[in-house]
Enzyme design. Structure first.
Site, mmCIF file in Angstrom:
data_model
loop_
_atom_site.group_PDB
_atom_site.id
_atom_site.type_symbol
_atom_site.label_atom_id
_atom_site.label_comp_id
_atom_site.label_asym_id
_atom_site.label_seq_id
_atom_site.Cartn_x
_atom_site.Cartn_y
_atom_site.Cartn_z
ATOM 1 N N ARG A 98 -40.066 43.820 36.906
ATOM 2 C CA ARG A 98 -40.867 42.627 37.171
ATOM 3 C C ARG A 98 -41.456 42.695 38.579
ATOM 4 O O ARG A 98 -40.945 43.379 39.451
ATOM 5 C CB ARG A 98 -39.991 41.372 37.070
ATOM 6 C CG ARG A 98 -39.446 41.083 35.690
ATOM 7 C CD ARG A 98 -38.455 39.938 35.725
ATOM 8 N NE ARG A 98 -37.307 40.272 36.561
ATOM 9 C CZ ARG A 98 -36.514 39.381 37.142
ATOM 10 N NH1 ARG A 98 -36.757 38.097 37.006
ATOM 11 N NH2 ARG A 98 -35.486 39.758 37.855
ATOM 12 N N ALA A 278 -35.337 34.400 35.517
ATOM 13 C CA ALA A 278 -34.470 34.383 34.341
ATOM 14 C C ALA A 278 -33.657 33.099 34.231
ATOM 15 O O ALA A 278 -33.119 32.804 33.171
ATOM 16 C CB ALA A 278 -33.522 35.576 34.373
ATOM 17 N N PHE A 386 -20.404 49.315 47.544
ATOM 18 C CA PHE A 386 -20.560 48.729 48.867
ATOM 19 C C PHE A 386 -19.533 49.373 49.796
ATOM 20 O O PHE A 386 -18.455 49.794 49.341
ATOM 21 C CB PHE A 386 -20.343 47.212 48.821
ATOM 22 C CG PHE A 386 -21.540 46.428 48.351
ATOM 23 C CD1 PHE A 386 -22.326 45.717 49.244
ATOM 24 C CD2 PHE A 386 -21.892 46.398 47.005
ATOM 25 C CE1 PHE A 386 -23.431 45.002 48.822
ATOM 26 C CE2 PHE A 386 -22.995 45.692 46.565
ATOM 27 C CZ PHE A 386 -23.769 44.982 47.479
ATOM 28 N N TRP A 414 -28.012 53.208 46.245
ATOM 29 C CA TRP A 414 -28.462 52.659 47.530
ATOM 30 C C TRP A 414 -28.263 53.687 48.643
ATOM 31 O O TRP A 414 -29.154 53.907 49.469
ATOM 32 C CB TRP A 414 -27.681 51.381 47.869
ATOM 33 C CG TRP A 414 -28.243 50.643 49.060
ATOM 34 C CD1 TRP A 414 -29.149 49.625 49.028
ATOM 35 C CD2 TRP A 414 -27.942 50.877 50.444
ATOM 36 N NE1 TRP A 414 -29.441 49.213 50.313
ATOM 37 C CE2 TRP A 414 -28.711 49.970 51.197
ATOM 38 C CE3 TRP A 414 -27.097 51.760 51.114
ATOM 39 C CZ2 TRP A 414 -28.659 49.919 52.588
ATOM 40 C CZ3 TRP A 414 -27.052 51.725 52.507
ATOM 41 C CH2 TRP A 414 -27.821 50.809 53.227
#
Length: 561
Positions: A98, A278, A386, A414
């Site tokens: 999106r 959403a 993380f 990431w």
């Protein structure tokens, strides 16, 4: 010892050497003359590239998530990273996403183009005005608003619209709570007829929903014409086609209907198109973009917003059923910080290791796994890594998922881009090639409206009952009168909980879902129950992301991430 410098998302993106977009197009066997260029790094794709035969045979992968913390758990980062990983193992893959909304970009979440070494670029352009699609949606929406008020004012072509019944709102792409409910037409007869009005945020507009659900230009015009406006004084329903608005609106959307081609940091194709939220809309990119990706690649990775109870449920029950799409695999993104959150950790404790909280919070992820299976899809859990994660917490999650018959893979997109996603890519391919996933919708669209809502509320959320307000009951009668009972359901609900109460974390039990009122997107083709206190125009947080952004004399932007 030299201190390690961690680059921000925007610094990583700005340091990246991008390929000309025609080079990216060549990877999809697209001739450079077929592109509509927006500079060197962005282009629009013609709708003629869609090949329904290839759409049916290629592999669609949905990335969704457990119930997120306010900052989100990295679905977009995982989607982009997974695309890099799949390409690394030899699978021709395009990511289809999106477009970001300026509201969250300047509000609480910042940009939405991935993060770290799993981004789509040019990141600043994508997060800001991009190719103008959101502006076109906004203008088309507000043209209809202007036509409505002009007709009410007209003495010669007046359709007799009762201003008290108008449900159509204006939109803008910014979080601005002061515009939720306004009065227009003040200042004398030359300024129109005074009436109550309001604004939704652009991603929540029905025009955005229609853009995302349309199959081609003719279908777009038909859906725009079917937009319900309100009633006349003699109780006759009025639609956009009664104002002859659909062609003019479609003209404003003539370029916006074409998907946008950009690239990932590792120079793989990315298609970005449409942007409904959403929690207050259907939360997925356009049908056209998804089919475009499937026409040009063997694998397509796409994501649906917020938790699987929102974006994935709507993607599967509305978009897939409407477009005849059959996903072959689902990736369910989890983070240890979100598990701690659902296990009772406060915001300042999200990064504090706690196996006890992870164990308690797992019930939220467990419910999402169960929900995916209700659609005939066995998910692969991606543990978005993380720095604060501990080996003990990761191992416990993997073991617990294994007990449920689900693979849990650490995803390090990431930090390492595609290299950190190869294990997840292999797991997804194994799931696809097993042939065991057989998608099916949760409910038959032809069921009564209350039964469809019950299915979602009780089976997906875990509610014990659904309570309808007096206004909602009146709205149900209007839905029946308009002949809309056959449409699917698009819940507007908080993203912070399975319930409509954002304070109920984890896997709440013995709760009710409260339907406050209904909106109906007749053109887009679904009914929208508004649950609890949900608003379709968000507000800014106390400290908006905009406060941390700067631009220097050369045009270099900082803080947009």
């Amino acid at each position: 010892m030299e201190e390690t410098k961690f680059l921000t998302d925007i610094e990583i993106a700005q340091n990246n050497e991008m390929e000309h977009i025609k080079t990216i197009a060549a990877k999809l066997n697209i001739n450079e003359d077929d592109l509509e260029y927006y500079g060197k790094y962005k282009a629009k794709l013609p709708l003629s590239f869609i090949d329904e035969e290839k759409v049916a045979q290629n592999n669609l992968i949905l990335v969704t998530a457990m119930t997120p913390t306010p900052a989100g758990e990295g679905k977009t980062t995982t989607s982009i990273g997974l695309t890099e990983g799949l390409n690394k193992i030899g699978k021709k893959t395009t990511v289809v996403l999106r477009e970001p909304s300026l509201g969250p970009v300047f509000g609480i979440k910042g940009g939405a183009a991935g993060g770290g070494y799993a981004q789509v670029v040019p990141m600043e352009d994508i997060n800001l005005h991009f190719t103008g699609d959101f502006s076109a949606v906004e203008k088309a929406n507000n043209l209809l608003s202007a036509l409505i008020d002009n007709n009410i004012q007209s003495k010669t072509r007046n359709l007799g619209i009762d201003p008290r019944t108008i449900v159509w709102k204006r939109v803008m792409d910014m979080n601005d709570r002061a515009l939720r409910q306004i009065t227009i037409g003040l200042g004398g007869t030359a300024n129109g007829i005074p009436r109550e009005d309001g604004f939704n945020i652009t991603p929540a507009s029905e025009v955005m929903a229609i853009l995302c659900m349309a199959k081609d230009m003719e279908d777009l015009k038909t859906k725009l014409g079917n937009i319900f406006i309100g009633f006349t004084f003699d109780k006759k329903p009025i639609y956009a086609r009664d104002l002859k608005a659909e062609d003019a609106m479609a003209i404003l959307l003539k370029d916006a209907i074409k998907p946008n081609l950009v690239q990932t940091l590792e120079e793989n194709p990315a298609i970005i198109h449409g942007g409904p939220f959403a929690n207050i809309a259907q939360g997925t990119n356009t049908i056209i973009a998804t089919k475009m990706g499937l026409s040009l690649s063997d694998y397509v990775v796409t994501e649906a917003g917020f938790g699987a109870d929102l974006g994935a449920e709507k993607f599967l029950n509305i978009k897939c059923v409407s477009a005849g799409l059959k996903p072959k695999a689902v990736v369910l993104v989890a983070t240890i910080r979100a598990l701690r959150h659902h296990g009772g950790a406060k915001k300042d404790e999200y990064n504090t290791p706690s196996l006890e909280r992870v164990e308690k919070g797992f019930e939220n992820l467990e419910k999402h796994i169960e929900n995916c299976r209700k659609f005939g899809l066995n998910p692969v859990v991606a543990i978005n890594a993380f720095p604060s994660d501990t080996d003990a917490e990761v191992l416990w999650i993997k073991d617990k998922c294994k007990e449920m018959g689900v693979q849990a893979i650490v995803a390090e997109g990431w930090a390492h881009g595609g290299d950190g996603m190869v294990d997840l890519a292999n797991a997804v391919v194994t799931e696809v090639e097993s042939g065991q996933n057989k998608f099916e919708g949760l409910y038959d669209w032809n069921l009564p409206v209350k039964e469809k809502i019950d299915k979602i509320a009780k089976e997906i959320y875990g509610a014990t009952e659904v309570i309808y307000s007096k206004r909602a009951k009146l709205d149900l009668k209007r839905i029946a009168r308009l002949g809309l009972e056959h449409l699917p359901i698009c819940m507007a609900k908080t993203q912070k909980s399975f319930s409509d109460n954002d304070k109920l974390l984890g896997r709440p039990k013995d709760f009710s879902v409260n339907v406050r009122e209904f909106e109906y997107a007749v053109g887009a083709g679904f009914i929208i129950p508004i649950l609890g206190k949900m608003m379709r125009m968000p507000g800014l947080p106390a400290v908006p992301s905009s406060e941390g952004m700067t631009i220097d004399n050369t045009g270099k932007i900082s803080g947009l991430s």
